[in-house]
Scaffold this motif. Sequence first.
Motif, PDB file in Angstrom:
ATOM      1  N   LEU A 310       0.827  -1.211   0.000  1.00  0.00           N
ATOM      2  CA  LEU A 310       0.000   0.000   0.000  1.00  0.00           C
ATOM      3  C   LEU A 310       0.862   1.262   0.000  1.00  0.00           C
ATOM      4  O   LEU A 310       0.514   2.258  -0.644  1.00  0.00           O
ATOM      5  CB  LEU A 310      -0.939  -0.014   1.208  1.00  0.00           C
ATOM      6  CG  LEU A 310      -2.093  -1.033   1.117  1.00  0.00           C
ATOM      7  CD1 LEU A 310      -2.735  -1.252   2.481  1.00  0.00           C
ATOM      8  CD2 LEU A 310      -3.162  -0.553   0.116  1.00  0.00           C
ATOM      9  N   ALA A 311       1.966   1.201   0.697  1.00  0.00           N
ATOM     10  CA  ALA A 311       2.879   2.346   0.702  1.00  0.00           C
ATOM     11  C   ALA A 311       3.459   2.564  -0.698  1.00  0.00           C
ATOM     12  O   ALA A 311       3.570   3.705  -1.174  1.00  0.00           O
ATOM     13  CB  ALA A 311       4.004   2.117   1.711  1.00  0.00           C
ATOM     14  N   HIS A 312       3.802   1.473  -1.359  1.00  0.00           N
ATOM     15  CA  HIS A 312       4.318   1.559  -2.732  1.00  0.00           C
ATOM     16  C   HIS A 312       3.247   2.115  -3.676  1.00  0.00           C
ATOM     17  O   HIS A 312       3.538   2.950  -4.548  1.00  0.00           O
ATOM     18  CB  HIS A 312       4.779   0.175  -3.199  1.00  0.00           C
ATOM     19  CG  HIS A 312       5.588   0.211  -4.460  1.00  0.00           C
ATOM     20  ND1 HIS A 312       6.099  -0.910  -5.066  1.00  0.00           N
ATOM     21  CD2 HIS A 312       5.968   1.248  -5.246  1.00  0.00           C
ATOM     22  CE1 HIS A 312       6.750  -0.572  -6.158  1.00  0.00           C
ATOM     23  NE2 HIS A 312       6.691   0.731  -6.297  1.00  0.00           N
ATOM     24  N   LEU A 313       2.004   1.670  -3.489  1.00  0.00           N
ATOM     25  CA  LEU A 313       0.903   2.178  -4.305  1.00  0.00           C
ATOM     26  C   LEU A 313       0.721   3.676  -4.108  1.00  0.00           C
ATOM     27  O   LEU A 313       0.436   4.414  -5.064  1.00  0.00           O
ATOM     28  CB  LEU A 313      -0.399   1.442  -3.944  1.00  0.00           C
ATOM     29  CG  LEU A 313      -0.582   0.054  -4.567  1.00  0.00           C
ATOM     30  CD1 LEU A 313      -1.706  -0.703  -3.870  1.00  0.00           C
ATOM     31  CD2 LEU A 313      -0.866   0.166  -6.061  1.00  0.00           C
ATOM     32  N   GLY A 314       0.888   4.125  -2.879  1.00  0.00           N
ATOM     33  CA  GLY A 314       0.773   5.550  -2.604  1.00  0.00           C
ATOM     34  C   GLY A 314       1.809   6.370  -3.359  1.00  0.00           C
ATOM     35  O   GLY A 314       1.547   7.502  -3.785  1.00  0.00           O
ATOM     36  N   GLU A 315       3.004   5.779  -3.531  1.00  0.00           N
ATOM     37  CA  GLU A 315       4.059   6.465  -4.286  1.00  0.00           C
ATOM     38  C   GLU A 315       3.767   6.452  -5.791  1.00  0.00           C
ATOM     39  O   GLU A 315       3.999   7.437  -6.491  1.00  0.00           O
ATOM     40  CB  GLU A 315       5.405   5.776  -4.030  1.00  0.00           C
ATOM     41  CG  GLU A 315       5.871   5.868  -2.582  1.00  0.00           C
ATOM     42  CD  GLU A 315       7.067   4.970  -2.310  1.00  0.00           C
ATOM     43  OE1 GLU A 315       7.495   4.256  -3.260  1.00  0.00           O
ATOM     44  OE2 GLU A 315       7.570   4.962  -1.167  1.00  0.00           O
ATOM     45  N   LEU A 316       3.238   5.306  -6.267  1.00  0.00           N
ATOM     46  CA  LEU A 316       2.943   5.182  -7.700  1.00  0.00           C
ATOM     47  C   LEU A 316       1.704   5.968  -8.110  1.00  0.00           C
ATOM     48  O   LEU A 316       1.614   6.473  -9.233  1.00  0.00           O
ATOM     49  CB  LEU A 316       2.728   3.698  -8.069  1.00  0.00           C
ATOM     50  CG  LEU A 316       3.920   2.768  -7.941  1.00  0.00           C
ATOM     51  CD1 LEU A 316       3.481   1.320  -8.168  1.00  0.00           C
ATOM     52  CD2 LEU A 316       5.006   3.140  -8.953  1.00  0.00           C
ATOM     53  N   ASP A 317       0.759   6.082  -7.178  1.00  0.00           N
ATOM     54  CA  ASP A 317      -0.544   6.677  -7.489  1.00  0.00           C
ATOM     55  C   ASP A 317      -0.917   7.682  -6.389  1.00  0.00           C
ATOM     56  O   ASP A 317      -1.829   7.437  -5.599  1.00  0.00           O
ATOM     57  CB  ASP A 317      -1.578   5.548  -7.579  1.00  0.00           C
ATOM     58  CG  ASP A 317      -2.938   6.023  -8.060  1.00  0.00           C
ATOM     59  OD1 ASP A 317      -3.021   7.162  -8.563  1.00  0.00           O
ATOM     60  OD2 ASP A 317      -3.903   5.245  -7.936  1.00  0.00           O
ATOM     61  N   PRO A 318      -0.206   8.807  -6.331  1.00  0.00           N
ATOM     62  CA  PRO A 318      -0.413   9.767  -5.232  1.00  0.00           C
ATOM     63  C   PRO A 318      -1.821  10.356  -5.180  1.00  0.00           C
ATOM     64  O   PRO A 318      -2.277  10.771  -4.111  1.00  0.00           O
ATOM     65  CB  PRO A 318       0.633  10.853  -5.505  1.00  0.00           C
ATOM     66  CG  PRO A 318       0.988  10.706  -6.948  1.00  0.00           C
ATOM     67  CD  PRO A 318       0.859   9.253  -7.248  1.00  0.00           C
ATOM     68  N   MET A 319      -2.529  10.373  -6.299  1.00  0.00           N
ATOM     69  CA  MET A 319      -3.893  10.905  -6.310  1.00  0.00           C
ATOM     70  C   MET A 319      -4.832  10.077  -5.431  1.00  0.00           C
ATOM     71  O   MET A 319      -5.839  10.571  -4.937  1.00  0.00           O
ATOM     72  CB  MET A 319      -4.434  10.930  -7.751  1.00  0.00           C
ATOM     73  CG  MET A 319      -3.738  11.927  -8.662  1.00  0.00           C
ATOM     74  SD  MET A 319      -4.140  13.636  -8.215  1.00  0.00           S
ATOM     75  CE  MET A 319      -5.854  13.705  -8.714  1.00  0.00           C
ATOM     76  N   ARG A 320      -4.475   8.790  -5.215  1.00  0.00           N
ATOM     77  CA  ARG A 320      -5.313   7.909  -4.391  1.00  0.00           C
ATOM     78  C   ARG A 320      -4.608   7.515  -3.090  1.00  0.00           C
ATOM     79  O   ARG A 320      -4.977   6.534  -2.455  1.00  0.00           O
ATOM     80  CB  ARG A 320      -5.682   6.647  -5.184  1.00  0.00           C
ATOM     81  CG  ARG A 320      -6.568   6.934  -6.391  1.00  0.00           C
ATOM     82  CD  ARG A 320      -6.867   5.638  -7.172  1.00  0.00           C
ATOM     83  NE  ARG A 320      -7.728   5.888  -8.305  1.00  0.00           N
ATOM     84  CZ  ARG A 320      -7.325   6.345  -9.480  1.00  0.00           C
ATOM     85  NH1 ARG A 320      -6.031   6.614  -9.675  1.00  0.00           N
ATOM     86  NH2 ARG A 320      -8.175   6.544 -10.485  1.00  0.00           N
ATOM     87  N   SER A 321      -3.627   8.275  -2.719  1.00  0.00           N
ATOM     88  CA  SER A 321      -2.840   7.921  -1.533  1.00  0.00           C
ATOM     89  C   SER A 321      -3.693   7.856  -0.265  1.00  0.00           C
ATOM     90  O   SER A 321      -3.481   6.992   0.590  1.00  0.00           O
ATOM     91  CB  SER A 321      -1.689   8.927  -1.342  1.00  0.00           C
ATOM     92  OG  SER A 321      -2.197  10.239  -1.173  1.00  0.00           O
TER      93      SER A 321
END
Length: 334
Positions: A310-321
Amino acid sequence: MHGIKRTRLTQEDIQAKKQREQTKITEYLALTEQVLSRKKHKDWSEDALGLTSKLLQVNPEFYTVWNYRRNILLQGLFPRGTPEQNNQLLVVELTMTMGALKSHPKVYWIWNHRRWCLENIPNGPGEAQEDGADGWKKSAWDKDLFVVEQMLDVDSRNFHAWNYRRYILSNMPKPRPEKTELTYTKQKILSNFSNFSAWHQRSKVLSSLWASGKLGESKSKENEFKLIRDAMYTDPHDQSVWMYHRWLVGNDISQEVLEREIETIQELLAEQPDSKWCLESLVHYKRMQLKNHKEKVDTQVLTGECQRFLAHLGELDPMRSRRYEKIASQLNTI
């Protein structure tokens, strides 16, 4: 556009263009007024039907005129005609809408009018056939299935056409074998893995076949997992593939299936470390493990893995962090 030489219009050309546009608007408004006036006075004549044809050619989304057109047929032309004549009127309607769909394949009201035509085909020759299918009706529904297949050959992802196809298949006088539809959807999927509508149609057909017992679940599900894995490795960034995978896993959430599919996705993630869908799916399935098989897994390890993903996703997709942060905060409450 690039590569196209622009031609500077003279003032006279601009004025002439404006005049042509104004003339079209004036003619359209006059035709609209004429048609609505006839509707108000309940004119159910052939002449009125012809006027609606002209108006709908200009504006096929004018649903009031489609409704008026049906009333002309129901109130004026059908009562005066024989079954043969009324059937021919509906054949003409289907031909007219086919022409409209070539230019406007995603206008709901055209598809809706075709449905109405099929539902109003009169009884005719063929009622004594062994299969009980009415000749006119069977012919019309079979032809329309062919028509919608032509539409999908042009645009295999037209969801209006797919919805209409489902409607035809569920209402044909002589039902088409559902396994034939499995073959059709697979052809469409293999030609384009990104065809969400084809995947969706396939899920509907499989659900029906499994529920009726006409198709063995165990072997067919394994075949589906193989098909979807091929699609995942071909295009790991395509949303429709992952949505179908979630549907398929959702039909069998055993720990064995979850572990196997998680392992497959982790292998793909090793090749595509920034794949958003790999990461989201791993979180989704590991949360399913935490929810449904808590006694069989190491909850602390799974929770830690989900938090990292989830932390990695937040970096890849900051609009949905914020969304990913909320999911992470709920892990300990599962």
